[in-house]
Write a protein that holds these residues in place. Structure first.
Motif, PDB file in Angstrom:
ATOM      1  N   VAL A 348       0.837  -1.205   0.000  1.00  0.00           N
ATOM      2  CA  VAL A 348       0.000   0.000   0.000  1.00  0.00           C
ATOM      3  C   VAL A 348       0.867   1.248   0.000  1.00  0.00           C
ATOM      4  N   ILE A 349       1.898   1.266   0.853  1.00  0.00           N
ATOM      5  CA  ILE A 349       2.771   2.436   0.937  1.00  0.00           C
ATOM      6  C   ILE A 349       3.469   2.698  -0.400  1.00  0.00           C
ATOM      7  N   MET A 350       3.986   1.661  -1.029  1.00  0.00           N
ATOM      8  CA  MET A 350       4.717   1.841  -2.276  1.00  0.00           C
ATOM      9  C   MET A 350       3.802   2.303  -3.407  1.00  0.00           C
ATOM     10  N   ILE A 351       2.588   1.774  -3.460  1.00  0.00           N
ATOM     11  CA  ILE A 351       1.666   2.144  -4.541  1.00  0.00           C
ATOM     12  C   ILE A 351       1.155   3.571  -4.356  1.00  0.00           C
ATOM     13  N   VAL A 352       0.652   3.887  -3.165  1.00  0.00           N
ATOM     14  CA  VAL A 352       0.053   5.204  -2.923  1.00  0.00           C
ATOM     15  C   VAL A 352       1.095   6.309  -3.036  1.00  0.00           C
ATOM     16  N   TRP A 353       2.229   6.131  -2.389  1.00  0.00           N
ATOM     17  CA  TRP A 353       3.247   7.183  -2.437  1.00  0.00           C
ATOM     18  C   TRP A 353       3.939   7.222  -3.792  1.00  0.00           C
ATOM     19  N   GLY A 354       3.943   6.116  -4.512  1.00  0.00           N
ATOM     20  CA  GLY A 354       4.463   6.148  -5.877  1.00  0.00           C
ATOM     21  C   GLY A 354       3.605   7.031  -6.765  1.00  0.00           C
ATOM     22  N   CYS A 355       2.283   6.936  -6.605  1.00  0.00           N
ATOM     23  CA  CYS A 355       1.374   7.819  -7.344  1.00  0.00           C
ATOM     24  C   CYS A 355       1.541   9.265  -6.867  1.00  0.00           C
ATOM     25  N   GLY A 356       1.784   9.424  -5.569  1.00  0.00           N
ATOM     26  CA  GLY A 356       1.973  10.759  -5.016  1.00  0.00           C
ATOM     27  C   GLY A 356       3.177  11.471  -5.597  1.00  0.00           C
ATOM     28  N   TYR A 357       4.205  10.719  -5.968  1.00  0.00           N
ATOM     29  CA  TYR A 357       5.407  11.324  -6.540  1.00  0.00           C
ATOM     30  C   TYR A 357       5.085  12.038  -7.850  1.00  0.00           C
ATOM     31  N   LYS A 358       4.269  11.402  -8.666  1.00  0.00           N
ATOM     32  CA  LYS A 358       3.882  12.021  -9.942  1.00  0.00           C
ATOM     33  C   LYS A 358       3.103  13.304  -9.702  1.00  0.00           C
ATOM     34  N   PHE A 359       2.203  13.281  -8.725  1.00  0.00           N
ATOM     35  CA  PHE A 359       1.403  14.472  -8.430  1.00  0.00           C
ATOM     36  C   PHE A 359       2.260  15.600  -7.873  1.00  0.00           C
ATOM     37  N   GLN A 360       3.215  15.282  -7.012  1.00  0.00           N
ATOM     38  CA  GLN A 360       4.014  16.318  -6.359  1.00  0.00           C
ATOM     39  C   GLN A 360       4.829  17.143  -7.345  1.00  0.00           C
ATOM     40  N   LYS A 361       5.100  16.590  -8.496  1.00  0.00           N
ATOM     41  CA  LYS A 361       5.883  17.307  -9.492  1.00  0.00           C
ATOM     42  C   LYS A 361       5.095  18.412 -10.202  1.00  0.00           C
ATOM     43  N   THR A 362       3.789  18.542  -9.891  1.00  0.00           N
ATOM     44  CA  THR A 362       2.942  19.489 -10.621  1.00  0.00           C
ATOM     45  C   THR A 362       2.862  20.877  -9.984  1.00  0.00           C
ATOM     46  N   TYR A 363       3.371  21.076  -8.744  1.00  0.00           N
ATOM     47  CA  TYR A 363       3.306  22.401  -8.116  1.00  0.00           C
ATOM     48  C   TYR A 363       4.425  22.531  -7.090  1.00  0.00           C
ATOM     49  N   THR A 364       4.694  23.774  -6.667  1.00  0.00           N
ATOM     50  CA  THR A 364       5.796  24.055  -5.754  1.00  0.00           C
ATOM     51  C   THR A 364       5.322  24.906  -4.584  1.00  0.00           C
ATOM     52  N   ARG A 365       6.177  25.024  -3.564  1.00  0.00           N
ATOM     53  CA  ARG A 365       5.852  25.885  -2.425  1.00  0.00           C
ATOM     54  C   ARG A 365       5.753  27.356  -2.863  1.00  0.00           C
ATOM     55  N   ALA A 366       6.614  27.779  -3.761  1.00  0.00           N
ATOM     56  CA  ALA A 366       6.602  29.176  -4.206  1.00  0.00           C
ATOM     57  C   ALA A 366       5.243  29.534  -4.811  1.00  0.00           C
ATOM     58  N   TRP A 367       4.691  28.644  -5.620  1.00  0.00           N
ATOM     59  CA  TRP A 367       3.373  28.898  -6.208  1.00  0.00           C
ATOM     60  C   TRP A 367       2.291  28.902  -5.140  1.00  0.00           C
ATOM     61  N   ALA A 368       2.348  27.931  -4.222  1.00  0.00           N
ATOM     62  CA  ALA A 368       1.289  27.762  -3.220  1.00  0.00           C
ATOM     63  C   ALA A 368       1.242  28.914  -2.224  1.00  0.00           C
ATOM     64  N   THR A 369       2.391  29.496  -1.894  1.00  0.00           N
ATOM     65  CA  THR A 369       2.441  30.535  -0.868  1.00  0.00           C
ATOM     66  C   THR A 369       2.323  31.947  -1.443  1.00  0.00           C
ATOM     67  N   ASP A 370       2.232  32.072  -2.749  1.00  0.00           N
ATOM     68  CA  ASP A 370       2.041  33.368  -3.386  1.00  0.00           C
ATOM     69  C   ASP A 370       0.570  33.768  -3.251  1.00  0.00           C
ATOM     70  N   LYS A 371       0.298  34.814  -2.473  1.00  0.00           N
ATOM     71  CA  LYS A 371      -1.090  35.220  -2.219  1.00  0.00           C
ATOM     72  C   LYS A 371      -1.811  35.650  -3.489  1.00  0.00           C
ATOM     73  N   ALA A 372      -1.084  35.981  -4.498  1.00  0.00           N
ATOM     74  CA  ALA A 372      -1.708  36.344  -5.773  1.00  0.00           C
ATOM     75  C   ALA A 372      -2.375  35.145  -6.429  1.00  0.00           C
ATOM     76  N   ASN A 373      -2.001  33.941  -5.974  1.00  0.00           N
ATOM     77  CA  ASN A 373      -2.554  32.719  -6.574  1.00  0.00           C
ATOM     78  C   ASN A 373      -3.701  32.123  -5.766  1.00  0.00           C
ATOM     79  N   VAL A 374      -4.185  32.850  -4.746  1.00  0.00           N
ATOM     80  CA  VAL A 374      -5.192  32.263  -3.872  1.00  0.00           C
ATOM     81  C   VAL A 374      -6.452  31.869  -4.642  1.00  0.00           C
TER      82      VAL A 374
END
Length: 510
Positions: A348-374
């Motif tokens: 379960v850990i390998m499958i779920v977090w393996g899928c999570g790796y692909k998703f994590q590559k789609t956004y960054t902290r800089a984008w998420a914390t920019d209030k202009a992007n709220v």
């Protein structure tokens, strides 16, 4: 070992043979219970309910205490940033929380054994109420000092609450039912988080922009946590609990501070292998900062965060049910179930977090914390919402699977309530140390990719470290002699397991 006379609160048994001395089996004769309201059985609509001082009833009560208190805490944090647009206050509060939790939790078994279950649980509930109140205050005053103090106080309170809960969940049930008891608790507890998440969802369902929840959300959480703190006083003492087979919980006769402190270190002497489970303990709260703040709070808007909280905790209920009941499958030896559970959890850990790796590559902290992007945060009406939504669901499923297995592994090592209180204290203390580290990492601005990598590596690595314990220390059953050898001061209240009594005879082994 010699037998001793018992007072009028002890039970008597009529059993046909010593074959029924195995914990968790039904006696073939009549179980005579003490003449007290605690042991009266209520029949309603043709169904006979267990007596009040029975493990199922006590488990339900402590489950609803956690439903009201930690359940609301989880719902609040599950929205990301504690319901605030800026997660700074939430990260600082949780860093303080898990820092004090780590210290108190490690020694919580000592305090819980001495103070008692009810006091520990009630004290814990008060801490959750103050924590929620601090966010209500923050909505108006931006007083980050109060939220940080409330977090530190909650760490102290929660250390005792979770230690008491763990001792009940692992020591009250018979061996054959520990997986089911753990799953029942986890399902009821997470139902609280589901309902708690429905509160902000209902109040913010039309709020497509913005990131702060309303006062009403915090007021609802506050009321429920206060109810939970009061509910804890309806529990009975551990030495009054009688299982369906007539056995009782192994407890200390007259615990002292000295005996409890020495008992804490005695645990390392008698069970040094528990250290191999410490990495699993550490991993069990490591991922919450990532799940709640760096995925839900960072990627989704306020109403979608509330929806995600509902499905996250709903899947925790599903995960607890699947793993909890599978761990108690009859006809398969416990040693085999332990190995299969390890393999399933690793997959379960390998499958779920393996899928999570692909998703994590789609956004960054800089984008998420920019209030202009709220206003660009993902809404459930947006294209591409389904994939991250399903992934977040299965993060909840894997969380429940992890917690259920860890508790079951600890419970399979002993039935001694005093030792299990120490195990639970170790678990919550080390778990909280992990939480403190990751919330501090989030507050320090670590990249989301680095946080993701630390989670996946720790989860997989800790399973490998724990494997020798699962292979060689989990037994099909734990003997009473082995459990009560933990300390000479322990009373093993386990009749008829310790003694097959003649009709009317009141005795037990000590």
């Amino acid at each position: 070992m010699a037998s001793t006379d018992l007072d009028d609160k002890r039970m008597s048994h009529e059993v046909n043979s010593p074959e029924h001395s195995v914990q968790g089996t039904e006696p073939t004769g009549t179980l005579e219970l003490p003449n007290s309201w605690k042991y009266k059985r209520l029949r309603l609509f043709g169904f006979q309910f267990p007596w009040y001082a029975s493990p199922p009833v006590q488990l339900v009560i402590v489950s609803f205490v956690c439903f009201m208190c930690p359940g609301m805490f989880n719902a609040l944090n599950g929205m990301g940033g504690g319901g605030q647009l800026d997660s700074t206050a939430n990260s600082k509060a949780n860093t303080a929380l898990y820092s004090t939790f780590a210290v108190v939790g490690f020694f919580a078994g000592t305090f819980t054994n001495k103070l008692g279950i009810r006091t520990a649980l009630s004290f814990g509930g008060v801490g959750y109420s103050i924590y929620v109140a601090s966010y209500l205050c923050y909505n108006h005053t931006q007083n980050i000092g109060f939220t940080t103090f409330a977090g530190a106080l909650l760490g102290v309170c929660a250390g005792l609450l979770w230690c008491a809960q763990g001792a009940i969940m692992m020591s009250y049930p018979p061996e054959a039912s520990k997986g089911r008891y753990i799953s029942w608790f986890w399902m009821i507890f997470n139902l609280g988080a589901v309902i708690g998440s429905l509160i902000p969802l209902g109040q913010n369902i039309h709020k497509e922009s913005g990131g702060v929840v309303s006062d009403g959300t915090y007021v609802g959480f506050l009321i429920l946590t206060i109810i939970g703190a009061v509910l804890s006083w309806t529990l009975v003492d551990a030495n009054a609990v009688i299982r369906h087979d007539g056995s009782k919980v192994i407890v200390m006769k007259h615990p002292s501070w000295k005996s409890e402190i020495l008992g804490l270190f005695e645990t390392f002497k008698t069970d040094p292998y528990i250290i191999a489970l410490f990495p699993m303990f550490l991993a069990s709260n490591w991922f919450y900062a990532y799940h709640f703040t760096e995925i839900n709070g960072a990627y989704f808007n306020v109403r979608t965060r509330a929806l995600n909280g509902v499905v996250y905790y709903t899947m925790q209920i599903v995960g607890a049910y699947v793993f909890g009941f599978a761990l108690d499958i009859k006809g398969i030896r416990r040693t085999v179930r332990a190995k299969v559970a390890w393999a399933a959890l690793f997959a379960v850990i390998m499958i779920v977090w393996g899928c999570g790796y692909k998703f994590q590559k789609t956004y960054t902290r800089a984008w998420a914390t920019d209030k202009a992007n709220v206003d660009l945060k993902k809404d459930w009406t947006d294209d591409g919402f389904a994939g991250p939504f399903v992934l977040y669901m299965f993060y909840g499923f894997s969380d429940a699977a992890w917690q259920t297995c860890v508790y079951w592994y600890m419970g399979s090592l002993t039935n001694n309530g005093r030792k299990l209180a120490n195990f639970a204290g170790f678990y919550k203390g080390i778990q909280s140390a992990g939480g403190a580290i990751t919330w501090a990492m989030d507050d320090g601005g670590i990249s989301y990719t680095s946080m993701f990598a630390s989670n996946w590596a720790l989860l997989a690595g800790s399973l490998l470290v724990a494997l020798p314990v699962i292979l060689w220390k989990v037994e099909d059953t734990v003997s009473i002699e082995k459990d009560i050898a933990f300390t000479d001061e322990t009373i093993a209240e386990v009749a008829p397991k310790a003694h097959v009594a003649a009709p009317g005879e009141l005795s037990e082994k000590v």
